[in-house]
Design an enzyme around this catalytic site. Structure first.
Site, mmCIF file in Angstrom:
data_model
loop_
_atom_site.group_PDB
_atom_site.id
_atom_site.type_symbol
_atom_site.label_atom_id
_atom_site.label_comp_id
_atom_site.label_asym_id
_atom_site.label_seq_id
_atom_site.Cartn_x
_atom_site.Cartn_y
_atom_site.Cartn_z
ATOM 1 N N ARG A 64 5.349 -15.105 7.107
ATOM 2 C CA ARG A 64 4.974 -13.706 6.922
ATOM 3 C C ARG A 64 6.128 -12.787 7.349
ATOM 4 O O ARG A 64 6.379 -11.746 6.746
ATOM 5 C CB ARG A 64 3.732 -13.425 7.783
ATOM 6 N N ARG A 90 -2.290 -5.838 2.764
ATOM 7 C CA ARG A 90 -1.657 -6.832 3.650
ATOM 8 C C ARG A 90 -1.361 -6.179 4.983
ATOM 9 O O ARG A 90 -1.003 -4.999 5.022
ATOM 10 C CB ARG A 90 -0.314 -7.289 3.065
ATOM 11 N N LEU A 92 1.098 -5.508 7.803
ATOM 12 C CA LEU A 92 2.564 -5.466 7.806
ATOM 13 C C LEU A 92 3.107 -6.099 9.086
ATOM 14 O O LEU A 92 2.624 -5.779 10.186
ATOM 15 C CB LEU A 92 3.030 -4.017 7.666
ATOM 16 N N ASN A 106 -1.015 5.147 6.295
ATOM 17 C CA ASN A 106 -1.973 4.371 5.511
ATOM 18 C C ASN A 106 -3.214 5.221 5.261
ATOM 19 O O ASN A 106 -3.594 6.033 6.104
ATOM 20 C CB ASN A 106 -2.373 3.119 6.300
ATOM 21 N N THR A 107 -3.836 5.021 4.128
ATOM 22 C CA THR A 107 -5.144 5.629 3.901
ATOM 23 C C THR A 107 -6.197 4.536 3.940
ATOM 24 O O THR A 107 -6.005 3.451 3.372
ATOM 25 C CB THR A 107 -5.186 6.437 2.589
ATOM 26 N N HIS A 108 -7.288 4.821 4.650
ATOM 27 C CA HIS A 108 -8.324 3.804 4.877
ATOM 28 C C HIS A 108 -9.701 4.387 4.550
ATOM 29 O O HIS A 108 -10.014 5.509 4.968
ATOM 30 C CB HIS A 108 -8.279 3.347 6.339
ATOM 31 N N ASP A 140 0.499 1.269 12.910
ATOM 32 C CA ASP A 140 1.129 0.586 14.047
ATOM 33 C C ASP A 140 0.951 -0.925 13.855
ATOM 34 O O ASP A 140 0.575 -1.364 12.770
ATOM 35 C CB ASP A 140 0.582 1.109 15.393
ATOM 36 N N GLY A 142 -1.257 -2.920 14.906
ATOM 37 C CA GLY A 142 -2.641 -3.391 14.806
ATOM 38 C C GLY A 142 -3.194 -3.253 13.390
ATOM 39 O O GLY A 142 -2.488 -2.838 12.470
ATOM 40 N N ASP A 144 -5.360 -1.174 11.296
ATOM 41 C CA ASP A 144 -5.999 0.147 11.170
ATOM 42 C C ASP A 144 -6.232 0.803 12.535
ATOM 43 O O ASP A 144 -7.265 1.445 12.759
ATOM 44 C CB ASP A 144 -7.329 0.035 10.390
HETATM 45 C C1 GAR Z 1 -8.491 2.841 -1.245
HETATM 46 O O1 GAR Z 1 -9.807 3.270 -1.066
HETATM 47 C C2 GAR Z 1 -7.858 2.518 0.091
HETATM 48 O O2 GAR Z 1 -8.297 3.342 1.135
HETATM 49 C C3 GAR Z 1 -8.308 1.117 0.308
HETATM 50 O O3 GAR Z 1 -8.151 0.513 -0.960
HETATM 51 C C4 GAR Z 1 -8.442 1.484 -1.957
HETATM 52 C C5 GAR Z 1 -7.359 1.430 -3.019
HETATM 53 O O4 GAR Z 1 -7.734 2.183 -4.118
HETATM 54 N N1 GAR Z 1 -7.534 0.476 1.317
HETATM 55 C C6 GAR Z 1 -8.042 -0.346 2.219
HETATM 56 O O5 GAR Z 1 -9.193 -0.722 2.195
HETATM 57 C C7 GAR Z 1 -7.062 -0.827 3.264
HETATM 58 N N2 GAR Z 1 -7.742 -1.372 4.380
HETATM 59 P P1 GAR Z 1 -6.673 2.501 -5.275
HETATM 60 O O6 GAR Z 1 -5.919 1.203 -5.562
HETATM 61 O O7 GAR Z 1 -7.506 2.946 -6.426
HETATM 62 O O8 GAR Z 1 -5.759 3.575 -4.755
#
Ligand code: GAR
Length: 204
Positions: A64, A90, A92, A106-108, A140, A142, A144
């Protein structure tokens, strides 16, 4: 003008929203490249906008860490001001995070610290949550766990399936991500300050 590399694994609707935003001359950021860990459908959005892309597949590497080093090299070749994980599924490796943080976000699809990980929407439904949402945060080491930049609440409605709730979340998420990147570009959100103040409150 803030230069961005976006990392994706899936359909890339958040990437698409950013690409749409950056085609407005007044938007203060540009996407210089898109990276993926797989042959993601969302790479088609990059192609449609004439943005170069690269794919670094983990199974092609002995470890990895080696995968992360190659991904880092591919990212750094574009000298971005910011790296945005938008559905990059993934974890990182530490060297990657150390090299880019805090200019790595990141967006979660949940209100962290609730429901971290790869199945946030499913987990929120299984827990019977009445509301969930979106968190944009600094990455970071961890899963999320990095400092939150911004959150938005999304209601869970009776009869929601995972797909329906995910789509409701993503509608909010796309808007929030575009707005957050704008705020980083204009300095309204200062990643270094948030990163340092978070460290000083968590480090003895
Ligand atoms: C998004 O909702 C994002 O927050 C999530 O995957 C989706 C991607 O949508 N990410 C995670 O769950 C990371 N833990 P997209 O490919 O249509 O942008």
């Amino acid at each position: 003008m803030l230069s961005i590399v976006v990392l994706i694994s899936g359909g890339g609707s958040n990437l698409r929203a950013l690409l749409d935003a950056t085609s407005d001359d007044d938007y203060p950021a540009r996407i210089v490249a898109v990276g993926s860990d797989t042959d993601a459908d969302g790479l088609a959005h990059a192609e449609a906008f004439g943005v170069p892309s690269f794919t670094v597949v983990p199974t092609s590497f002995a470890s990895r860490a080696d995968w992360g080093d190659e991904l880092l090299q591919q990212v750094q070749q574009w000298s971005p001001d910011l790296v945005v994980c938008a559905g990059f599924m993934r974890i990182l490796p530490p060297r990657f995070v150390e090299a880019l943080s805090p200019q790595l976000i990141n967006t979660h699809p949940a209100l962290l610290p609730l429901f971290p990980g790869a199945h946030a929407v499913r987990d929120a439904l299984a827990a019977g949550a009445r509301e969930t949402g979106v968190t944009v945060h600094i990455v970071d080491e961890g899963v999320d766990t990095g400092p939150t930049l911004v959150q938005r609440v999304v209601p869970v409605l009776p009869g929601d399936t995972e797909h329906v709730l995910q789509e409701r979340i993503k509608t909010v998420e796309r808007d929030l991500l575009v707005q957050t990147v704008r705020n980083i570009a204009t300095g309204t959100i200062d990643l270094d300050t948030i990163h340092h103040s978070n460290r000083s409150t968590t480090t003895p």
